[in-house]
Design a protein around this motif. Structure first.
Motif, mmCIF file in Angstrom:
data_model
loop_
_atom_site.group_PDB
_atom_site.id
_atom_site.type_symbol
_atom_site.label_atom_id
_atom_site.label_comp_id
_atom_site.label_asym_id
_atom_site.label_seq_id
_atom_site.Cartn_x
_atom_site.Cartn_y
_atom_site.Cartn_z
ATOM 1 N N ASN A 1 46.685 38.256 38.831
ATOM 2 C CA ASN A 1 46.155 37.272 39.772
ATOM 3 C C ASN A 1 44.732 36.905 39.354
ATOM 4 O O ASN A 1 44.071 37.654 38.632
ATOM 5 C CB ASN A 1 46.198 37.778 41.216
ATOM 6 N N THR A 2 44.301 35.733 39.801
ATOM 7 C CA THR A 2 42.954 35.273 39.453
ATOM 8 C C THR A 2 42.368 34.498 40.623
ATOM 9 O O THR A 2 43.096 33.839 41.382
ATOM 10 C CB THR A 2 42.978 34.401 38.183
ATOM 11 N N VAL B 1 50.508 28.845 51.135
ATOM 12 C CA VAL B 1 51.074 29.382 49.896
ATOM 13 C C VAL B 1 52.023 28.356 49.293
ATOM 14 O O VAL B 1 52.916 27.832 49.978
ATOM 15 C CB VAL B 1 51.821 30.702 50.149
ATOM 16 N N PHE B 2 51.853 28.067 48.014
ATOM 17 C CA PHE B 2 52.730 27.176 47.271
ATOM 18 C C PHE B 2 53.193 27.927 46.025
ATOM 19 O O PHE B 2 52.367 28.495 45.299
ATOM 20 C CB PHE B 2 51.997 25.904 46.857
ATOM 21 N N GLY B 3 54.482 27.950 45.789
ATOM 22 C CA GLY B 3 54.950 28.707 44.639
ATOM 23 C C GLY B 3 56.345 28.334 44.201
ATOM 24 O O GLY B 3 57.023 27.500 44.819
ATOM 25 N N ALA B 4 56.776 28.960 43.140
ATOM 26 C CA ALA B 4 58.122 28.756 42.608
ATOM 27 C C ALA B 4 58.572 30.046 41.936
ATOM 28 O O ALA B 4 57.750 30.810 41.413
ATOM 29 C CB ALA B 4 58.135 27.603 41.608
ATOM 30 N N GLN C 1 53.991 36.820 38.261
ATOM 31 C CA GLN C 1 54.633 38.081 37.895
ATOM 32 C C GLN C 1 55.943 37.790 37.182
ATOM 33 O O GLN C 1 56.596 36.779 37.432
ATOM 34 C CB GLN C 1 54.866 38.964 39.130
ATOM 35 N N VAL C 2 56.310 38.697 36.299
ATOM 36 C CA VAL C 2 57.590 38.625 35.611
ATOM 37 C C VAL C 2 58.197 40.020 35.613
ATOM 38 O O VAL C 2 57.480 41.023 35.473
ATOM 39 C CB VAL C 2 57.434 38.094 34.165
ATOM 40 N N SER C 3 59.504 40.110 35.827
ATOM 41 C CA SER C 3 60.142 41.418 35.928
ATOM 42 C C SER C 3 61.476 41.416 35.206
ATOM 43 O O SER C 3 62.066 40.363 34.928
ATOM 44 C CB SER C 3 60.357 41.791 37.401
ATOM 45 N N GLY D 1 60.889 35.694 37.458
ATOM 46 C CA GLY D 1 59.466 35.393 37.423
ATOM 47 C C GLY D 1 59.060 34.574 38.634
ATOM 48 O O GLY D 1 59.898 33.943 39.285
ATOM 49 N N GLU D 2 57.778 34.607 38.940
ATOM 50 C CA GLU D 2 57.267 33.879 40.093
ATOM 51 C C GLU D 2 55.817 33.497 39.852
ATOM 52 O O GLU D 2 55.042 34.283 39.291
ATOM 53 C CB GLU D 2 57.377 34.741 41.348
#
Length: 211
Positions: free
Chosen positions: A100-101, A29-32, A75-77, A45-46
């Motif tokens: 998601n895609t 998993v790679f994310g910010a 996602q944004v909240s 957001g993420e």
């Protein structure tokens, strides 16, 4: 004659099928993520990419390796609070948009659930109203919450299906800060062809005490 959905050694008297649980490992998993204030509201957001993520499989997959692929998620909240007015002592809104895609299927493309789509999105929100000291030491917080699939049928999340969701109406009560009661009623949205819980609206309550 073999029992429906089961053959060979698993064909036991009274058995109507088998259940298989697979816990996938080796997912990268790679994310910010980011969070901050816009005025007095908290916005977050993420985004992330998962390599080798487990995909929803066909119901007749059997003992074959489950399908896997590379997926992207976002996602944004927002959490927004407003002060007292003539209608409430405080109101809080929480909302989230997620999507998601599927970027690529890397293991067993034919094993994917054929009903799923490449991309899907959903939204959920809750608004609650706080009323303090309605009676001595008693606070009440009625709320309304809703989840809804905006579109698609996710390849990774079985609950993210376009045209389905649920609506919940309830109230939370706090007495002397230690007793907590919640009562809620939930109704599911969507036709039975896409919403397996279409006939299962329910009422629930719980009571707890802190020390």
């Amino acid at each position: 004659m073999a029992t429906a959905g089961c053959t060979g050694a698993c064909d036991l008297p009274g058995q109507i099928g088998t259940y298989r649980l697979v816990y996938p490992t080796g997912i990268d998993v790679f994310g910010a993520s980011a969070s901050g204030l816009v005025g007095s509201d908290n916005v977050a957001g993420e985004v992330s990419i998962r390599q080798g993520a487990a995909l929803l499989a066909r119901s007749d997959l059997g003992t074959a390796a489950p399908p896997r692929g590379d997926t992207a998620h976002g996602q944004v909240s927002i959490i927004a609070e407003r002060p007292a007015s003539a209608l409430w002592d405080q109101v809080t809104l929480q909302a989230e948009l997620a999507a998601n895609t599927l970027l690529d299927t890397t293991v067993d493309r034919s094993g994917r659930n054929p009903a799923t789509t490449r991309s899907a999105a959903a939204v959920q929100a809750q608004i609650s109203f706080d009323y303090f000291h309605v009676l001595p030491a008693l606070d009440l917080a009625p709320f309304i919450a809703a989840d809804y699939g905006i579109g698609g049928r996710s390849s990774v999340d079985g609950e993210m299906v376009g045209g389905t969701g649920n609506v919940t109406v309830g109230v939370r009560a706090t007495w002397r800060t230690v007793w907590h009661l919640e009562v809620r009623a939930t109704d599911f949205i969507g036709s039975a062809t896409v919403q397996p819980l279409a006939d299962r609206s329910f009422f629930a309550f719980n009571v707890r005490r802190t020390f």
